[in-house]
Motif scaffolding. Sequence first.
Motif, PDB file in Angstrom:
ATOM      1  N   CYS A 135     -56.850 -71.856 -33.025  1.00 50.57           N
ATOM      2  CA  CYS A 135     -55.522 -71.502 -33.268  1.00 50.57           C
ATOM      3  C   CYS A 135     -55.154 -69.799 -33.592  1.00 50.57           C
ATOM      4  O   CYS A 135     -55.347 -69.267 -32.659  1.00 50.57           O
ATOM      5  N   LEU A 136     -56.374 -70.189 -34.609  1.00 53.99           N
ATOM      6  CA  LEU A 136     -56.577 -68.474 -34.711  1.00 53.99           C
ATOM      7  C   LEU A 136     -57.083 -67.783 -34.777  1.00 53.99           C
ATOM      8  O   LEU A 136     -56.914 -66.567 -34.077  1.00 53.99           O
ATOM      9  N   ILE A 137     -58.262 -68.038 -33.901  1.00 52.48           N
ATOM     10  CA  ILE A 137     -58.955 -67.201 -33.090  1.00 52.48           C
ATOM     11  C   ILE A 137     -57.748 -66.898 -31.569  1.00 52.48           C
ATOM     12  O   ILE A 137     -58.214 -65.491 -30.791  1.00 52.48           O
ATOM     13  N   THR A 138     -57.411 -67.781 -31.089  1.00 55.68           N
ATOM     14  CA  THR A 138     -56.140 -67.146 -30.068  1.00 55.68           C
ATOM     15  C   THR A 138     -55.409 -65.652 -30.537  1.00 55.68           C
ATOM     16  O   THR A 138     -54.513 -65.653 -29.603  1.00 55.68           O
ATOM     17  N   LYS A 143     -53.628 -72.026 -19.983  1.00 53.79           N
ATOM     18  CA  LYS A 143     -54.039 -73.441 -19.985  1.00 53.79           C
ATOM     19  C   LYS A 143     -55.412 -73.498 -20.847  1.00 53.79           C
ATOM     20  O   LYS A 143     -55.174 -74.317 -21.616  1.00 53.79           O
ATOM     21  N   TYR A 144     -55.444 -72.392 -21.670  1.00 54.46           N
ATOM     22  CA  TYR A 144     -56.673 -72.146 -22.584  1.00 54.46           C
ATOM     23  C   TYR A 144     -56.445 -72.230 -24.133  1.00 54.46           C
ATOM     24  O   TYR A 144     -56.714 -72.291 -24.649  1.00 54.46           O
ATOM     25  N   GLN A 145     -54.696 -70.929 -24.512  1.00 55.42           N
ATOM     26  CA  GLN A 145     -54.316 -71.114 -24.804  1.00 55.42           C
ATOM     27  C   GLN A 145     -53.199 -72.630 -25.384  1.00 55.42           C
ATOM     28  O   GLN A 145     -53.366 -73.212 -26.952  1.00 55.42           O
ATOM     29  N   THR A 146     -53.019 -73.173 -24.892  1.00 48.34           N
ATOM     30  CA  THR A 146     -53.002 -75.147 -24.753  1.00 48.34           C
ATOM     31  C   THR A 146     -53.914 -75.084 -25.198  1.00 48.34           C
ATOM     32  O   THR A 146     -53.995 -75.902 -26.128  1.00 48.34           O
ATOM     33  N   LEU A 147     -55.451 -75.508 -24.488  1.00 47.87           N
ATOM     34  CA  LEU A 147     -56.934 -76.210 -24.867  1.00 47.87           C
ATOM     35  C   LEU A 147     -56.459 -75.853 -26.911  1.00 47.87           C
ATOM     36  O   LEU A 147     -57.086 -77.100 -27.796  1.00 47.87           O
ATOM     37  N   ALA A 148     -56.280 -74.489 -26.982  1.00 51.89           N
ATOM     38  CA  ALA A 148     -56.560 -74.337 -28.667  1.00 51.89           C
ATOM     39  C   ALA A 148     -55.548 -75.373 -29.498  1.00 51.89           C
ATOM     40  O   ALA A 148     -56.515 -75.658 -30.589  1.00 51.89           O
ATOM     41  N   TYR A 149     -54.782 -75.723 -29.158  1.00 53.02           N
ATOM     42  CA  TYR A 149     -53.569 -76.521 -29.831  1.00 53.02           C
ATOM     43  C   TYR A 149     -53.790 -77.743 -29.700  1.00 53.02           C
ATOM     44  O   TYR A 149     -53.801 -78.666 -31.003  1.00 53.02           O
ATOM     45  N   ILE A 150     -54.034 -78.303 -28.493  1.00 56.80           N
ATOM     46  CA  ILE A 150     -54.739 -80.200 -28.652  1.00 56.80           C
ATOM     47  C   ILE A 150     -56.051 -79.986 -29.622  1.00 56.80           C
ATOM     48  O   ILE A 150     -55.952 -80.574 -29.882  1.00 56.80           O
ATOM     49  N   ILE A 151     -56.955 -79.017 -29.397  1.00 57.73           N
ATOM     50  CA  ILE A 151     -58.016 -79.137 -30.543  1.00 57.73           C
ATOM     51  C   ILE A 151     -57.801 -79.303 -31.647  1.00 57.73           C
ATOM     52  O   ILE A 151     -57.445 -80.211 -32.823  1.00 57.73           O
ATOM     53  N   ALA A 179     -60.099 -71.025 -43.461  1.00 61.55           N
ATOM     54  CA  ALA A 179     -61.250 -70.608 -42.000  1.00 61.55           C
ATOM     55  C   ALA A 179     -60.593 -68.703 -42.481  1.00 61.55           C
ATOM     56  O   ALA A 179     -61.729 -68.293 -41.862  1.00 61.55           O
ATOM     57  N   ILE A 180     -59.441 -67.971 -43.003  1.00 58.05           N
ATOM     58  CA  ILE A 180     -59.688 -66.584 -43.324  1.00 58.05           C
ATOM     59  C   ILE A 180     -60.736 -66.916 -44.113  1.00 58.05           C
ATOM     60  O   ILE A 180     -61.089 -65.488 -43.846  1.00 58.05           O
ATOM     61  N   SER A 204     -60.000 -64.699 -38.024  1.00 52.05           N
ATOM     62  CA  SER A 204     -59.278 -62.781 -38.142  1.00 52.05           C
ATOM     63  C   SER A 204     -57.805 -63.313 -37.897  1.00 52.05           C
ATOM     64  O   SER A 204     -57.625 -64.439 -37.238  1.00 52.05           O
ATOM     65  N   MET A 205     -56.975 -63.030 -39.216  1.00 48.95           N
ATOM     66  CA  MET A 205     -56.027 -63.257 -38.527  1.00 48.95           C
ATOM     67  C   MET A 205     -54.993 -62.960 -37.361  1.00 48.95           C
ATOM     68  O   MET A 205     -54.353 -62.994 -36.570  1.00 48.95           O
ATOM     69  N   SER A 206     -55.718 -61.741 -36.862  1.00 52.68           N
ATOM     70  CA  SER A 206     -55.335 -61.182 -35.248  1.00 52.68           C
ATOM     71  C   SER A 206     -55.868 -62.023 -34.205  1.00 52.68           C
ATOM     72  O   SER A 206     -55.508 -61.288 -33.194  1.00 52.68           O
ATOM     73  N   GLY A 207     -56.574 -62.707 -34.700  1.00 49.32           N
ATOM     74  CA  GLY A 207     -57.693 -63.233 -33.829  1.00 49.32           C
ATOM     75  C   GLY A 207     -59.058 -62.756 -33.357  1.00 49.32           C
ATOM     76  O   GLY A 207     -58.548 -61.619 -32.868  1.00 49.32           O
TER      77      GLY A 207
END
Length: 333
Positions: A70-73, A226-234, A269-270, A275-278
């Motif tokens: 999520c953070l990476i996005t 699609k891939y943004q949703t995938l990040a939250y599914i993970i 993670a940080i 990165s907090m900015s992704g």
Amino acid sequence: MTEKKKGNAFTDNPLVRAIGVQKIVVVLVLIAMLIFFSAASSAFRQYSTLLSIMDCTYYLAFLGIGVTFCLITGGVDLSIGTGMFCYALVGGYLITQKNMPVIVGIIVTVLCGLLVGTINGLIVSRGGHAPFLATLCTMMIVRGMGAIVTGNASVTWPSSSSPNGWTRKLFKMDMGGTKIPIGFLWVLILAVAMSIFLNKTRPGRYIIAIGSNKEATRLSGVNVAKYQTLAYIISGTFTGLAALAYSSAFQSMIPGGGGGIELNAIGGAIIGGTSMSGGAGTISGTIIGVFLMSVLQTGLPMIGLQANWQQIIIGLVLIIAVYIDVLKNKKLA
């Protein structure tokens, strides 16, 4: 003739560049902390302390791995702390109160995480809500749901001595009276698998690209939603796994618990370089970061610091980590 600009011998070293300066610094800080706590407290040097550190590391590692995506996005998932408690409560309730097979409780626990992760992803990607606000709302929802399902009662998963207590043995095995923290094998396997997924597969690279430049990624033909949703599914799925790790290590869960745990996972993670900015982050860095957080959580009480001081010190550590991330982004800019 122009003078050739001299580089830094340390940062220009191929091995250092491959590992990452921040990871090396965090490892050195971790070693210094272990030495300090060992010298300051004889209790910290006991084997039982290692078991306590690993118990914290398991669930924080799973939460950290998930929220890293999520953070990476460029987003965040604040629901993972209370979500972990909620899913563990629901799964444990089915096992202990409804007499369902343990495997059913495990599946339901992970599916709850997957479901909430999917909802978070859809709200953020399709609904256009800010990740902070969207996951803050689901954090409040799952906190209430756990209490409703269990009738506001605490839940304890079966003990290791009971026939249904084999889930605890997945993370801590008893060999000749000595408890062996084998859960680190699960953390290692999943960390390697998700690192490969993030860096070597197309979905992983798309997730990184979204955090680097969302609009450019969309214009290149990638289905960003699609891939943004995938990040939250993970993230949600790994929160379900964290719920299993937590319920296997600790005696009971109470409804409404888990608040603040998400900050330790996000902070780990940080600290590890996400990165907090992704657009940047590694699973290996997250594992190192959450281990550092586990050592802090376990070591600070052993040198006599009360809970309030623990929160202050951990908060200061996170401020430093975020400041380093800001400086790093300015340098890249």
